[in-house]
Design an enzyme around this catalytic site. Sequence first.
Site, mmCIF file in Angstrom:
data_model
loop_
_atom_site.group_PDB
_atom_site.id
_atom_site.type_symbol
_atom_site.label_atom_id
_atom_site.label_comp_id
_atom_site.label_asym_id
_atom_site.label_seq_id
_atom_site.Cartn_x
_atom_site.Cartn_y
_atom_site.Cartn_z
ATOM 1 N N CYS A 167 0.900 1.834 11.902
ATOM 2 C CA CYS A 167 2.028 2.595 11.370
ATOM 3 C C CYS A 167 2.501 3.676 12.335
ATOM 4 O O CYS A 167 3.534 4.302 12.116
ATOM 5 C CB CYS A 167 1.654 3.216 10.028
ATOM 6 S SG CYS A 167 1.336 1.994 8.749
ATOM 7 N N GLY A 180 0.777 -1.226 0.000
ATOM 8 C CA GLY A 180 0.000 0.000 0.000
ATOM 9 C C GLY A 180 0.809 1.277 0.000
ATOM 10 O O GLY A 180 0.478 2.236 -0.695
ATOM 11 N N THR A 181 1.879 1.314 0.771
ATOM 12 C CA THR A 181 2.683 2.540 0.841
ATOM 13 C C THR A 181 3.307 2.866 -0.511
ATOM 14 O O THR A 181 3.268 4.017 -0.959
ATOM 15 C CB THR A 181 3.780 2.408 1.918
ATOM 16 O OG1 THR A 181 3.159 2.303 3.210
ATOM 17 C CG2 THR A 181 4.702 3.618 1.904
ATOM 18 N N HIS A 213 -1.407 -8.117 2.746
ATOM 19 C CA HIS A 213 -1.441 -8.610 4.126
ATOM 20 C C HIS A 213 -2.695 -8.200 4.887
ATOM 21 O O HIS A 213 -2.900 -8.623 6.016
ATOM 22 C CB HIS A 213 -0.174 -8.180 4.882
ATOM 23 C CG HIS A 213 -0.152 -6.749 5.319
ATOM 24 N ND1 HIS A 213 -0.385 -6.367 6.615
ATOM 25 C CD2 HIS A 213 0.109 -5.616 4.638
ATOM 26 C CE1 HIS A 213 -0.269 -5.050 6.718
ATOM 27 N NE2 HIS A 213 0.027 -4.573 5.529
ATOM 28 N N ASN A 251 -8.909 3.291 8.136
ATOM 29 C CA ASN A 251 -8.306 2.179 8.867
ATOM 30 C C ASN A 251 -8.462 2.277 10.384
ATOM 31 O O ASN A 251 -8.277 1.288 11.086
ATOM 32 C CB ASN A 251 -6.819 2.074 8.517
ATOM 33 C CG ASN A 251 -6.079 3.382 8.744
ATOM 34 O OD1 ASN A 251 -6.437 4.410 8.170
ATOM 35 N ND2 ASN A 251 -5.046 3.354 9.560
ATOM 36 N N SER A 283 -2.945 -3.749 -0.526
ATOM 37 C CA SER A 283 -1.866 -4.489 0.124
ATOM 38 C C SER A 283 -2.372 -5.875 0.502
ATOM 39 O O SER A 283 -3.454 -6.016 1.071
ATOM 40 C CB SER A 283 -1.390 -3.748 1.375
ATOM 41 O OG SER A 283 -0.194 -4.292 1.869
ATOM 42 N N THR A 298 12.685 -7.509 -10.069
ATOM 43 C CA THR A 298 12.158 -8.856 -10.267
ATOM 44 C C THR A 298 10.949 -9.079 -9.369
ATOM 45 O O THR A 298 10.997 -8.838 -8.163
ATOM 46 C CB THR A 298 13.239 -9.909 -9.949
ATOM 47 O OG1 THR A 298 14.358 -9.690 -10.796
ATOM 48 C CG2 THR A 298 12.713 -11.315 -10.161
ATOM 49 N N GLN A 348 -7.698 -0.925 3.192
ATOM 50 C CA GLN A 348 -8.555 -1.473 4.246
ATOM 51 C C GLN A 348 -9.881 -1.991 3.695
ATOM 52 O O GLN A 348 -10.534 -2.825 4.338
ATOM 53 C CB GLN A 348 -8.828 -0.400 5.306
ATOM 54 C CG GLN A 348 -9.143 -0.922 6.679
ATOM 55 C CD GLN A 348 -8.031 -1.743 7.301
ATOM 56 O OE1 GLN A 348 -8.234 -2.891 7.651
ATOM 57 N NE2 GLN A 348 -6.843 -1.163 7.430
#
Length: 377
Positions: free
Chosen positions: A326, A71-72, A201, A151, A199, A237, A179
């Site tokens: 964060c 996400g970042t 995760h 979030n 993201s 890669t 989110q």
Amino acid sequence: MEKIYLDHAATTPMHPQVITEMTMIMQETFGNPSSIHGFGRLAHEKLETARQIIADTLQVNDHEIIFNSGGTEGDNTAILETAFSRKAEGKHLITTAIEHPAVLNAMKYLETKGFEVTYLPVDEKGNISLEDFEQALREDTILVSIMYGNNEIGNLMPIKEIGERLREHPAYFHTDAVQAYGNQTIHPKDLGIDLLSVSAHKINGPKGVGFLYKKDGVNIPAMLLGGEQEEKRRAGTENLAGIWGMAKAAELLTVEEREARSEKYAGFQQMILEELEKQGIDVQVNGDLENKLPHVLNLRLPGVVNDLLLMKLDLNGIAISTGSACTAGNIEPSHVLEAMYGKDTPILKESIRISFGYGNTKEDIQKFIQQLVGAIK
């Protein structure tokens, strides 16, 4: 001690099927997707299959998906590269005061480079005003970046309405959907979204991998320079095992699964609020209960210091949060709650975030409520 994890907004446990699929890739498909020999061709085939799976969840073209580290990176790419590539057209951007730090810090950086940013305020329920947005929109606005779902408090932003207002405006529309993806049905083309960050995760996939949706016709340069991976849009890669795991996690979140989870999480919220009221615990919901992500519940407990409460619950094997992971360990209060209530309020030190996810059961919530009530009393 039985442990109960209720901090899924920070990160989620990997789904067992995701782990199995990733292990298989690491064992059997270790080739570089850019190599032209058989090992590379097999890896490339898996890479493109994953891209198609992800694209199908959004109903977009597969070549509009750019794999990245999460996400970042997606937020930074969308914001910084739009700003620097379009500065001849204008230097004004619009966002909200309650965005994720990956957006807010990128915007603050741009302000040091001569750009002007409007931070839309929110009301006490955490909602923005469409009137404020319309008044902020200018001819020289080149980008609007507004998160899909918050979030910390879970509020859903008026993405469709903003997209409609931007259809006749040249500004790009970016949304941080980290989110919301997997919890909401998101079709960027119907919503007028040009750029969208995700993201893995947050959806029971691996950490360190995600993607940026970039609509055809949106021209921004690559932020990472090097090889020609991702059709020259993101050098480096590809993390094939991570990408394959993300695709599997996304594939598992069918419409039926999302609806079932939403219903279950709404039930969890109701259980918590009803039991606290029954126990005579003073509680206030931070955010808009009628317009939010189902898995995030932010509560104020007047007179209860949140960091001490978290420590006590943690000692009893229960994990919740005070807000964004964060900013964990940072003494600064929640910028989201500050935007809602102001800086000089005890609410900032009396609020907790509970977030549900894969693996949580009704029994978990009952045990959590029992521990929470005991800790408060």
